[in-house]
Design a protein around this motif. Structure first.
Motif, PDB file in Angstrom:
ATOM      1  N   ASP A   1      44.187  54.204  38.462  1.00  0.00           N
ATOM      2  CA  ASP A   1      44.415  52.827  38.915  1.00  0.00           C
ATOM      3  C   ASP A   1      45.489  52.186  38.058  1.00  0.00           C
ATOM      4  OD1 ASP A   1      42.377  52.020  41.025  1.00  0.00           O
ATOM      5  OD2 ASP A   1      41.106  52.954  39.503  1.00  0.00           O
ATOM      6  N   LYS A   2      46.299  51.358  38.705  1.00  0.00           N
ATOM      7  CA  LYS A   2      47.375  50.670  37.995  1.00  0.00           C
ATOM      8  C   LYS A   2      47.648  49.364  38.739  1.00  0.00           C
ATOM      9  CE  LYS A   2      52.129  51.694  36.596  1.00  0.00           C
ATOM     10  NZ  LYS A   2      53.229  52.645  36.782  1.00  0.00           N
ATOM     11  N   VAL A   3      47.779  48.275  38.009  1.00  0.00           N
ATOM     12  CA  VAL A   3      48.078  46.974  38.606  1.00  0.00           C
ATOM     13  C   VAL A   3      49.402  46.502  38.039  1.00  0.00           C
ATOM     14  CG1 VAL A   3      47.333  44.579  38.857  1.00  0.00           C
ATOM     15  CG2 VAL A   3      45.639  46.412  38.868  1.00  0.00           C
ATOM     16  N   GLU A   4      50.298  46.075  38.930  1.00  0.00           N
ATOM     17  CA  GLU A   4      51.606  45.593  38.493  1.00  0.00           C
ATOM     18  C   GLU A   4      51.884  44.226  39.104  1.00  0.00           C
ATOM     19  OE1 GLU A   4      54.850  48.325  38.334  1.00  0.00           O
ATOM     20  OE2 GLU A   4      53.507  50.041  38.407  1.00  0.00           O
TER      21      GLU A   4
ATOM     22  N   SER B   1      46.203  47.746  47.456  1.00  0.00           N
ATOM     23  CA  SER B   1      46.197  46.391  48.006  1.00  0.00           C
ATOM     24  C   SER B   1      47.370  45.602  47.434  1.00  0.00           C
ATOM     25  CB  SER B   1      44.883  45.676  47.696  1.00  0.00           C
ATOM     26  OG  SER B   1      44.762  45.482  46.304  1.00  0.00           O
TER      27      SER B   1
ATOM     28  N   VAL C   1      51.076  40.783  43.393  1.00  0.00           N
ATOM     29  CA  VAL C   1      50.260  41.665  42.565  1.00  0.00           C
ATOM     30  C   VAL C   1      49.972  42.889  43.422  1.00  0.00           C
ATOM     31  CG1 VAL C   1      48.095  41.946  41.322  1.00  0.00           C
ATOM     32  CG2 VAL C   1      49.206  39.709  41.383  1.00  0.00           C
TER      33      VAL C   1
ATOM     34  N   HIS D   1      48.108  46.611  43.562  1.00  0.00           N
ATOM     35  CA  HIS D   1      47.143  47.535  42.969  1.00  0.00           C
ATOM     36  C   HIS D   1      47.482  48.932  43.502  1.00  0.00           C
ATOM     37  CE1 HIS D   1      42.976  49.497  43.142  1.00  0.00           C
ATOM     38  NE2 HIS D   1      43.445  49.641  41.917  1.00  0.00           N
TER      39      HIS D   1
ATOM     40  N   LYS E   1      46.561  52.988  43.457  1.00  0.00           N
ATOM     41  CA  LYS E   1      45.422  53.854  43.182  1.00  0.00           C
ATOM     42  C   LYS E   1      45.823  55.296  43.484  1.00  0.00           C
ATOM     43  CE  LYS E   1      43.344  53.285  47.705  1.00  0.00           C
ATOM     44  NZ  LYS E   1      42.156  52.967  48.443  1.00  0.00           N
TER      45      LYS E   1
END
Length: 71
Positions: free
Chosen positions: A10-13, A43, A62, A64, A66
Motif C-alpha cells: 500500500d502507498k498513499v501519495e 482509490s 490523494v 491510494h 495498492k
C-alpha cells in the motif's frame, strides 16, 4: 547481516496544482512510475479550494496505490 526485500503493498501519495491539467499530469506520471512497483490505483479523492494568497483555485488529489491483484 540480513538482506531482506519487502514488497510494497500500500502507498498513499498527495498531489496539488493550480490547474486541473497539471494535476492530472502529475497523477498520471506517478501511476506509470508505480506500475513498475506492481502497484495499481485503489482509490482517488480530489478536492478544490480557493487559495487567497495566490488568488486562484488550488486543486489537490490523494491517490491510494495498492498491490496488483493476481487474478
Amino acid at each position: 547481516m540480513e538482506f531482506r526485500l519487502d514488497m510494497i503493498e500500500d502507498k498513499v501519495e498527495f498531489f496539488e496544482a493550480y490547474d486541473l491539467r497539471t494535476l492530472e499530469r502529475k497523477v498520471d506520471e506517478q501511476i506509470m512510475n508505480n506500475k513498475a512497483l506492481l502497484l495499481q490505483v485503489g482509490s482517488v479523492q480530489h478536492h478544490a479550494a480557493f487559495d487567497p494568497n495566490a488568488g486562484k483555485m488550488l486543486y489537490s488529489a490523494v491517490v491510494h496505490f495498492k498491490v496488483k491483484s493476481r487474478s
